[in-house]
Design a protein around this motif. Structure first.
Motif: not given
Length: 359
Positions: A157-174
């Motif tokens: 599970g990772y943070r979703l937009a629009p509450e958490h826009p780029f680069p939140a999901a990318a940071s979470d994935a790494i």
């Protein structure tokens, strides 16, 4: 206006009907699917033709017109859970959390019966345009991958937009891949045989992880599994024009997802958003790329596969000619989508079998 209970019943009814319809014999589906859509002499498989026909009745197939983001998420989660119900019942699951960069986030571990410990494993990121999707929407896909590939699957599970826009999901994935690798014994995983994968936007995140590893930011995955990957936020390919309307993922829906995640057009070619523009390819792991013949993301996925191959990265590419975008979500109801996922699982199994275990 339907209330919440009525909408839940509608979603359940649609999924029950689809489960029955998509298992009808192909000649019957061809009749029920109506006049076939032909593009460049090709047409969708019978199950895809039926999905195109009934999509307008499914509220979760048009989240940008749903009227409520919370409702769109709720209904897609329900539809995904129903679609994956009953798949690979022998796979054991356990729900946990992991310490994401912005706070605790969920993960789900899938363990097929009889798998030795430690063994090969896959860190998987769900699709959903960086806006929708959850562990539940990809329950069937992860169960099938675990059983058919003979691997443990860690669904993130990772943070979703629009509450958490780029680069939140990318940071979470790494961060998620690093967390699983650093805590591999707790997942029954061999860190030397840890793959990364996902579908659509989740495949984008999987590729972002692989590229970050190639830059030396974290230990590399042993293999990348990219299913209908989103690799180019510019969206200027021919397939965007050919399949921009009427093939389940329309261009206006795609643009809505992009706008929720990427707030500034200058971010469209940032390699963490569009891996097609990352020229640091040395050190990328062996990669499987699956595309679909009637998918607006088709050309960018294939361009990415060609770019990796030209750089000497071991690549296997498979185009599922008659399929639509998002087959990973349909493995529990669509036999043709299930065959596509079984093929991906076979490639993953082979790729990890060629990686020696950690000494």
């Amino acid at each position: 206006m339907l209330n919440r209970l009525s909408r839940r019943l509608l979603v359940r009814s649609i999924m029950t009907a689809l489960r029955w319809l998509l298992r009808l014999p192909s000649p019957v589906l061809r009749v029920l699917g109506g006049r076939p859509v032909v593009v460049e002499g090709r047409q969708p498989v019978p199950t895809a033709r039926m999905l195109i026909r009934v999509a307008r009745f499914a509220p979760f197939d048009a989240p940008h017109r749903n009227g409520s983001l919370a409702r769109a998420r709720r209904e897609l989660n329900l539809a995904g859970a129903l679609a994956g119900a009953g798949i690979c019942k022998g796979v054991r699951t356990s729900d946990r959390t992991w310490p994401g960069p912005g706070g605790p986030l969920p993960l789900r571990l899938y363990e097929p019966a009889g798998l030795p410990e430690p063994g090969p494993a896959l860190v998987y990121f769900h699709g959903g345009g960086f806006v929708l999707g959850s562990l539940d929407t990809h329950e069937g896909a992860c169960r099938l991958l675990a059983e058919e590939a003979g691997v443990r699957v860690v669904s993130i599970g990772y943070r979703l937009a629009p509450e958490h826009p780029f680069p939140a999901a990318a940071s979470d994935a790494i961060a998620a891949f690093s967390h699983v690798r650093e805590n591999a014994p707790g997942f029954g995983a061999d860190p030397a045989r840890l793959a990364v994968g996902g579908d659509s936007s989740g495949a984008n995140l999987a590729a972002v992880v692989a590229h970050a590893a190639a830059r030396g930011e974290l230990p590399p995955p042993a293999f990348s599994l990219l299913l209908t990957p989103a690799t180019d936020a510019l969206g200027e390919s021919a397939s965007h024009r050919q399949f921009g309307s009427g093939f389940r993922l329309d261009r206006d829906e795609w643009a809505w997802y992009r706008d929720q995640y990427l707030r500034d057009p200058a971010q469209y070619t940032d390699p963490r958003a569009s891996v097609l523009y990352d020229d640091h390819l040395a050190g990328l792991p062996p990669t499987y790329v699956a595309t679909c013949g009637f998918d607006l993301l088709r050309d960018e996925g294939e361009a990415y596969a060609r770019k990796l191959a030209s750089a000497g990265v071991p690549v296997v590419h498979r185009r599922h000619e008659g399929q639509l975008h998002g087959f990973a979500n349909r493995v529990g109801i669509d036999p043709d989508a299930q065959r596509a996922m079984v093929h991906a699982a076979g490639v993953l199994r082979a790729g990890l079998a060629l990686t020696p275990p950690r000494d």
